[in-house]
Motif scaffolding. Structure first.
Motif, PDB file in Angstrom:
ATOM      1  N   ALA A 258      10.528  26.939  86.536  1.00 22.70           N
ATOM      2  CA  ALA A 258       9.575  26.221  85.838  1.00 22.70           C
ATOM      3  C   ALA A 258       9.240  26.706  84.392  1.00 22.70           C
ATOM      4  N   ALA A 259       8.766  25.627  83.554  1.00 22.19           N
ATOM      5  CA  ALA A 259       8.557  26.049  81.988  1.00 22.19           C
ATOM      6  C   ALA A 259       7.118  26.172  81.946  1.00 22.19           C
ATOM      7  N   GLN A 260       6.785  27.154  81.242  1.00 23.65           N
ATOM      8  CA  GLN A 260       5.398  27.534  81.000  1.00 23.65           C
ATOM      9  C   GLN A 260       5.102  26.781  79.726  1.00 23.65           C
ATOM     10  N   VAL A 261       4.306  25.710  79.779  1.00 24.03           N
ATOM     11  CA  VAL A 261       4.203  24.732  78.802  1.00 24.03           C
ATOM     12  C   VAL A 261       2.863  25.133  77.787  1.00 24.03           C
ATOM     13  N   ILE A 262       1.780  25.411  78.614  1.00 19.19           N
ATOM     14  CA  ILE A 262       0.489  25.668  77.837  1.00 19.19           C
ATOM     15  C   ILE A 262      -0.015  26.839  78.234  1.00 19.19           C
ATOM     16  N   VAL A 263      -0.971  27.486  77.452  1.00 14.16           N
ATOM     17  CA  VAL A 263      -1.793  28.653  77.871  1.00 14.16           C
ATOM     18  C   VAL A 263      -3.015  28.630  77.294  1.00 14.16           C
ATOM     19  N   ASN A 264      -4.034  28.380  78.155  1.00  9.88           N
ATOM     20  CA  ASN A 264      -5.579  28.182  77.776  1.00  9.88           C
ATOM     21  C   ASN A 264      -6.112  29.392  77.861  1.00  9.88           C
ATOM     22  N   GLY A 265      -7.124  29.856  76.828  1.00 18.03           N
ATOM     23  CA  GLY A 265      -7.689  31.267  76.993  1.00 18.03           C
ATOM     24  C   GLY A 265      -6.983  32.225  77.024  1.00 18.03           C
ATOM     25  N   GLU A 266      -7.442  33.260  77.639  1.00 13.98           N
ATOM     26  CA  GLU A 266      -6.752  34.434  77.751  1.00 13.98           C
ATOM     27  C   GLU A 266      -6.438  35.003  79.276  1.00 13.98           C
ATOM     28  N   PRO A 267      -5.595  34.384  79.892  1.00 10.16           N
ATOM     29  CA  PRO A 267      -5.546  34.585  81.330  1.00 10.16           C
ATOM     30  C   PRO A 267      -4.699  35.827  81.709  1.00 10.16           C
ATOM     31  N   THR A 307       2.526  35.175  77.476  1.00  9.81           N
ATOM     32  CA  THR A 307       2.191  33.791  77.142  1.00  9.81           C
ATOM     33  C   THR A 307       3.390  33.234  76.360  1.00  9.81           C
ATOM     34  N   ASN A 308       4.603  33.471  76.409  1.00 10.54           N
ATOM     35  CA  ASN A 308       5.645  32.992  75.832  1.00 10.54           C
ATOM     36  C   ASN A 308       5.972  31.535  76.367  1.00 10.54           C
ATOM     37  N   ILE A 309       5.946  30.466  75.773  1.00 16.05           N
ATOM     38  CA  ILE A 309       6.360  28.944  76.094  1.00 16.05           C
ATOM     39  C   ILE A 309       7.727  29.140  76.419  1.00 16.05           C
ATOM     40  N   GLU A 310       8.072  29.121  77.534  1.00 12.42           N
ATOM     41  CA  GLU A 310       9.577  29.255  78.005  1.00 12.42           C
ATOM     42  C   GLU A 310       9.629  29.047  79.399  1.00 12.42           C
ATOM     43  N   THR A 311      10.966  28.814  79.980  1.00 11.00           N
ATOM     44  CA  THR A 311      11.135  28.595  81.416  1.00 11.00           C
ATOM     45  C   THR A 311      11.064  30.060  82.115  1.00 11.00           C
ATOM     46  N   LYS A 312      10.509  30.125  83.048  1.00 10.33           N
ATOM     47  CA  LYS A 312      10.219  31.284  83.844  1.00 10.33           C
ATOM     48  C   LYS A 312      11.029  31.150  85.388  1.00 10.33           C
ATOM     49  N   SER A 313      11.987  32.111  85.734  1.00  7.96           N
ATOM     50  CA  SER A 313      12.767  31.892  86.972  1.00  7.96           C
ATOM     51  C   SER A 313      12.415  32.956  87.892  1.00  7.96           C
ATOM     52  N   PHE A 314      12.673  32.747  89.268  1.00  7.06           N
ATOM     53  CA  PHE A 314      12.587  33.802  90.055  1.00  7.06           C
ATOM     54  C   PHE A 314      13.423  33.475  91.376  1.00  7.06           C
ATOM     55  N   ASP A 315      14.129  34.536  91.842  1.00  7.94           N
ATOM     56  CA  ASP A 315      15.138  34.489  92.838  1.00  7.94           C
ATOM     57  C   ASP A 315      14.476  34.534  94.066  1.00  7.94           C
ATOM     58  N   VAL A 316      14.506  33.235  94.835  1.00  3.63           N
ATOM     59  CA  VAL A 316      13.858  33.178  96.099  1.00  3.63           C
ATOM     60  C   VAL A 316      15.025  32.978  97.161  1.00  3.63           C
ATOM     61  N   THR A 317      16.115  33.442  97.102  1.00  2.00           N
ATOM     62  CA  THR A 317      17.051  33.329  98.082  1.00  2.00           C
ATOM     63  C   THR A 317      16.646  33.646  99.680  1.00  2.00           C
ATOM     64  N   THR A 347     -12.338  28.372  80.498  1.00  2.00           N
ATOM     65  CA  THR A 347     -10.788  28.063  81.047  1.00  2.00           C
ATOM     66  C   THR A 347      -9.883  29.075  80.701  1.00  2.00           C
ATOM     67  N   ASP A 348      -9.410  29.710  81.492  1.00  2.00           N
ATOM     68  CA  ASP A 348      -8.383  31.056  81.478  1.00  2.00           C
ATOM     69  C   ASP A 348      -7.075  30.633  82.508  1.00  2.00           C
ATOM     70  N   ARG A 349      -6.064  29.818  82.087  1.00  2.00           N
ATOM     71  CA  ARG A 349      -5.153  29.409  82.844  1.00  2.00           C
ATOM     72  C   ARG A 349      -3.764  28.959  82.240  1.00  2.00           C
ATOM     73  N   VAL A 350      -2.751  29.030  82.731  1.00  2.00           N
ATOM     74  CA  VAL A 350      -1.541  28.530  82.165  1.00  2.00           C
ATOM     75  C   VAL A 350      -0.919  27.347  82.926  1.00  2.00           C
ATOM     76  N   THR A 351      -0.328  26.380  82.227  1.00  2.00           N
ATOM     77  CA  THR A 351       0.279  25.045  82.755  1.00  2.00           C
ATOM     78  C   THR A 351       1.826  25.373  82.781  1.00  2.00           C
ATOM     79  N   PHE A 352       2.216  24.860  84.014  1.00  2.00           N
ATOM     80  CA  PHE A 352       3.806  24.931  84.118  1.00  2.00           C
ATOM     81  C   PHE A 352       4.171  23.274  84.405  1.00  2.00           C
ATOM     82  N   GLY A 353       4.827  22.679  83.417  1.00  2.00           N
ATOM     83  CA  GLY A 353       5.103  21.374  83.500  1.00  2.00           C
ATOM     84  C   GLY A 353       5.950  21.026  84.823  1.00  2.00           C
ATOM     85  N   LYS A 354       5.440  20.129  85.445  1.00  2.00           N
ATOM     86  CA  LYS A 354       5.898  19.529  86.768  1.00  2.00           C
ATOM     87  C   LYS A 354       7.176  18.950  86.798  1.00  2.00           C
ATOM     88  N   ASP A 355       7.498  18.296  85.546  1.00  2.00           N
ATOM     89  CA  ASP A 355       8.868  17.812  85.546  1.00  2.00           C
ATOM     90  C   ASP A 355      10.009  18.982  85.039  1.00  2.00           C
TER      91      ASP A 355
END
Length: 366
Positions: A258-267, A307-317, A347-355
């Motif tokens: 999922a891509a982290q697209v927005i960071v609000n505050g200092e989560p 806080t990098n605006i980028e795609t994050k990934s995790f192995d859930v095999t 507000t201290d949160r990050v947003t992951f774009g659903k798309d």
């Protein structure tokens, strides 16, 4: 001298030479001569027995001192010399075998104990890569262990995905313990399983944000953190398993992105931050009206820590395989901070774009 005396002298002169021939003396002399001859004959026989036996190989006459064994195959100690060339009895996986796993080992079985260095040097393969050799205690089985898993033939659909072939040879430079070369080279090949890689989108109505505020599921983007009023939020991602073909074998890989697209505050901090975003494996729950409805199976680890605006990934095999083996039609994950709210009223949160949410799923098939 009278006539009678003359006759007596004449008779004595004729008799005396006969008297000198003693028959018994002659017998003794004959016996002495026979004894010397016998003694000489015995000595010669003794000498002949200690001498090397005559070579009868040209005449074809067997040597009475031999046992009938072939001198070319019998050692001087009487032990049989091995002149039989070894053979390859079998190789596993078998020649032409399909559906072999990536972590396979190759077992080569010989007809007799082998010289390890020569057998290892005789191993050849253009596409298996570096290997490690292991041997049975009796040196008749050589196990070849690839140093890395063998790649699968991969594709995006069963119809277009072909299996990869792995060929090998055991050459005649392999020898047994006695130095006899392999009777003939052994060539074999096998095919690994095919792997299909898919991008599985999330279930729209079951992916978004959940909150204990009574709002339930917000199917917009995945919000993670807190908002004014110190209300915590977490992201929920849900995926349906795709239909698998009849030749399906197993799920091989699963990575959620999922891509982290927005960071609000200092989560992420500094203090009072919320920490790092973790991904949690949860039991599938189709009702989000209650905050604590789903049961957490495991905290899998950190999904995002900056806080990098980028795609994050995790192995859930592992959790995806576990869900599939339980027979559930879905697999589900949470994204949340370990500190639900820092109680600072902002507000201290990050947003992951659903798309951008996707489950990169791989499965194996024959």
């Amino acid at each position: 001298m009278t006539t009678s005396n003359s006759l007596r002298l004449l008779l004595l002169s004729c008799v005396l030479p006969l008297a000198c021939f003693d028959p018994e003396a002659n017998d003794d002399d004959a016996n002495d001569s026979t004894g010397a001859t016998t003694g000489a004959s015995t000595s010669a026989t003794t000498t002949n027995e200690s001498a090397p036996a005559p070579d009868t190989s040209d005449s074809g006459t067997p040597d009475p001192n031999t046992t009938g064994e072939d001198p070319d195959t019998t050692a001087s100690s009487g032990e049989q010399i091995d002149q039989t060339p070894p053979t390859v009895v079998s190789i596993s996986p078998g020649d032409g075998e399909m559906g072999v796993w990536a972590d396979t080992t190759i077992a080569v079985t010989f007809s007799e104990a082998m010289d390890r260095p020569s057998a290892q040097a005789a191993w050849q393969s253009a596409n298996i890569g570096p290997v490690t050799f292991m041997w049975s205690a009796d040196d008749t089985e050589m196990t070849v262990v690839p140093n890395a898993p063998l790649p699968y033939g991969t594709g995006s659909s069963p119809a277009t995905t072909t299996a990869l072939e792995y060929a090998l040879t055991v050459d005649t430079t392999a020898t047994d313990a006695a130095g006899n070369a392999l009777e003939a080279p052994w060539n074999s090949s096998f095919f690994t399983l095919r792997q299909v890689l898919l991008e599985v989108p999330p279930v729209d109505i079951m992916t978004g944000m959940t909150s204990p505020s009574g709002v339930g599921l917000n199917t917009n983007d995945c919000y993670v953190g807190d908002i004014p009023g110190d209300t915590p939020q977490r992201g929920t991602m849900t995926f349906d398993f795709p239909p698998f073909p009849a030749s399906f074998v197993a799920i091989s890989t699963a990575v959620m992105s999922a891509a982290q697209v927005i960071v609000n505050g200092e989560p992420y901090g500094p203090a009072p931050g919320l920490g790092t975003v973790h991904i949690l494996d949860v039991e599938y729950e189709d009702q989000f009206y209650v905050w604590d409805e789903a049961i957490v199976i495991a905290d899998l680890g950190v999904f995002s820590n900056d806080t990098n605006i980028e795609t994050k990934s995790f192995d859930v095999t592992e959790p995806v395989i576990a869900d599939y083996e339980l027979g559930t039609p879905n697999t589900q994950f949470w994204l949340q901070f370990p500190v639900l709210t820092n109680n600072n009223g902002t507000t201290d949160r990050v947003t992951f774009g659903k798309d951008t949410v996707v489950l990169e799923l791989g499965y194996l098939m024959q």
